[in-house]
Design an enzyme around this catalytic site. Sequence first.
Site, PDB file in Angstrom:
ATOM      1  N   GLU A  83       0.821  -1.223   0.000  1.00  0.00           N
ATOM      2  CA  GLU A  83       0.000   0.000   0.000  1.00  0.00           C
ATOM      3  C   GLU A  83       0.849   1.264   0.000  1.00  0.00           C
ATOM      4  OE1 GLU A  83      -3.705   1.951   2.503  1.00  0.00           O
ATOM      5  OE2 GLU A  83      -3.540  -0.198   2.250  1.00  0.00           O
ATOM      6  N   ASP A 113      -3.068  -2.743   3.523  1.00  0.00           N
ATOM      7  CA  ASP A 113      -3.434  -2.670   4.939  1.00  0.00           C
ATOM      8  C   ASP A 113      -4.598  -3.605   5.229  1.00  0.00           C
ATOM      9  OD1 ASP A 113      -1.489  -0.829   5.313  1.00  0.00           O
ATOM     10  OD2 ASP A 113      -2.806   0.901   5.536  1.00  0.00           O
ATOM     11  N   ASP A 124      -7.439  -3.831   6.701  1.00  0.00           N
ATOM     12  CA  ASP A 124      -8.734  -3.340   7.150  1.00  0.00           C
ATOM     13  C   ASP A 124      -9.631  -3.254   5.918  1.00  0.00           C
ATOM     14  OD1 ASP A 124      -7.731  -1.164   5.792  1.00  0.00           O
ATOM     15  OD2 ASP A 124      -7.546   0.126   7.547  1.00  0.00           O
ATOM     16  N   TYR A 139       0.215  -2.304  13.396  1.00  0.00           N
ATOM     17  CA  TYR A 139      -0.784  -1.544  12.651  1.00  0.00           C
ATOM     18  C   TYR A 139      -1.618  -0.694  13.607  1.00  0.00           C
ATOM     19  CZ  TYR A 139      -4.199  -0.567   8.996  1.00  0.00           C
ATOM     20  OH  TYR A 139      -5.009   0.054   8.076  1.00  0.00           O
TER      21      TYR A 139
END
Length: 790
Positions: free
Chosen positions: A11, A113, A115, A330
């Site tokens: 990312e 990431d 999420d 994270y």
Amino acid sequence: MSSPSVLMVAEKPSICNAIASALCGGRMESRKGNPPVHEFNGNFLGRNAFIRVTAVNGHVFSTDFPAQYQNWDAVDPVELFSAPIVSVAEKGGIVKHLEREGKGMDYLVLWLDCDREGENICFEVIRCVEKSMRKGGNGQKIYRAKFSAVTPKDIQKALQSLVSPNENESMAVEARQEMDLKVGVAFSRFQTRYFQGKYGDLDSAVISYGPCQTPTLAFCVDRHDEIQTFTPEPFWTLDITVQIESQNIAVEWSRGRLFDQEITKMFLKMVNESDSLLCVTVKQSEGTKPRPTPLNTVELLKIASKSLGIGPQSAMRAAEHLYLSGYLSYPRTESTSYPDSFDVKDALQVQTRNPHVGAYAQELLGQGYTRPRKGHDAGDHPPITPVGMPSDLSSLGSEERSIFDLVCRYFLATVSPDASYISTTLTFSSACACGEHFTASGRRELSKGFERIYGTSSRDVEIPAAVEGRRYKISTSRIREGQTSAPSYLTESELLGLMEKHHIGTDASMATHINNISVRNYVTIGSGRTLVPTSLGVVLIHGFLRIDPALVKPEVRAAIEKFCDMIAQGKAAKDQVVQHSLLNFEKKFRYFTSHISAMDNLFEVSFSPLAATGAYMCKCGKCSRYMRFIPLKPQRLYCPTCEETYNLPQNGTIKLYKELRCPLDNFELVLYSLGNSATAQGKSYALCPNCYNHPPSFDIEDGGEEDAEDEEESAAASPDSTVGPSVDKKVTQAQMFKGMGCNSCRHPTCKHSSVRNGMCRCPSFLHPDAVSGPHCPGMLVLDVNSKPNW
């Protein structure tokens, strides 16, 4: 059989570098750029493979309306609820980059990431890469890496446990993006045009509405209203001290305080009937102050604001940078519970190198640590934990150092013993018939526990030993008068707690919503990081409450978040959720616009009309009377006679331009400058207020077919073309030239236009460096205000 080829996409470039370093075994070839590309031979799924690692910079696409819906003047905001949406490639050529690097590759591994936003970016990358990958072959070709830190150990572990990307979570993000875009833009366009067209001192470029932003503001205004409507009340209480072992000890009245002075006097008289109080009970108990549960995002932001004075947006930015640098896990997580597999000893070993807390970490390793408490397991990421150590802490920025130190100390506190203490409570009774009761409390620390490394321990309050059944002399007895006080304004920490409680935003977006209401001039930051609503913020919320309270109440947004959760879990279809939610908001929008006068009445009381704001500057070409210049955001011109508003370029200075007039409409020209007009040096230009807002119709003759071909060639070569549902590339002439100054005007009869002042083509048109990229179809225009340095 040849070795398979694998494209890995991260990312951020820093994560790309960390992945390549962890997997290459010390040998790789790199191509510098943004994003970088690293290539090496490694192991993938138990086989030797050629591995290429690159990155994106967040989202590859953004969601927006097609060009025909971008014109505020031509589109009724209610149409936006049923308007199509398009995916627009972000700048930077990422789409072409992914297509190029993915060409002919056998496998794709997504290191985004972990999420929902990251899951959505996964499918944006897939959309770019899948069509250029090698076709054929059986089995899975696209994998998802799940990781919570960018240490070599975590990266290796993630590569050994690859999963499939979750399309349901991606669709939940797309649903929220579409709903937020359509609802937010529709309300914001209507409010902005309506109120900026009537009032001149709003001092906000956009009067925005957001399904998360507005309920967030409403919490602040609710507290403001409590303060404004608060009426102080006097109260009275008994102030008694007794003498124990020659010490005067204050005792607390069991009734607390009374709001009737005469009754309080009566109780004081009854207590004074005797000169002593009877000690009824003496209780001692050992208590503990538990160590904190592991750290999640909201708690980090709350502590950073309350204890460090760092706002949520800045704290989140610092935590993300520490994560990208490999120092924190994270930072976006709702969990406050470590998995059973969490290696406490390994995390403590990292902290032994910390110059500030290393000795304490070493002590825990030597004498034994305490397992962290079990909190809430949201199933997303482990709690925020320090996973690395900078070689030099001074290399971090001041906010990053503070956040890193906070996380390190907090983590050590979670694996430290609880604090313990002994509390003593004495209960006394008066000799009067009503038997008034009083208490005195003391506390003595037994063990600091986790408070040695984090937080502040409570001060010992020593009270002398008392004996049950013994009477103790009253030293002083009087009535103390006080007054109730209003609550204080919400702090950022308190607001975060309310947002979490009412499900406004996510752990990743809460900081952004708080920042937005500050940037929009709806609140200001007061002492102690309090949020003080401005007049604009108060009037907006009060207006919504008058028309439709549901627009600012948290329940509506919470319902949307619940729907998105159902999409992510595969329990609801994205299209049905979006259609249902937008239909409800469209009904609310229609009701809101038809009853806008209820909000307007509040604006009339708080703000000045355009006709009474600003100073006269230049003449209107329609009525030949002077127009007023409104200097507050957004700066604009207003003609009181015609009752028309003319937008101007922002973030610069505006002044009358030599009393010259536009030959097309007779409006007096104004000069826009970035900075002082005398030193702007090419950053100033004249403009006609009417042409700037309503471009004239004319034939583009000076370039003809050659210019048209150049522009087509430029568009075709652009790497950032729009991808997704078809976007109409043919924009109207008004759209093309709206917002132009005289230096961009191409009207053949205007002496201020580029036709009259254009000198030659842009030098990059035939520049050797431009052969592989788009040609610039522009021309150099003489800045007539730049003399003597033309």
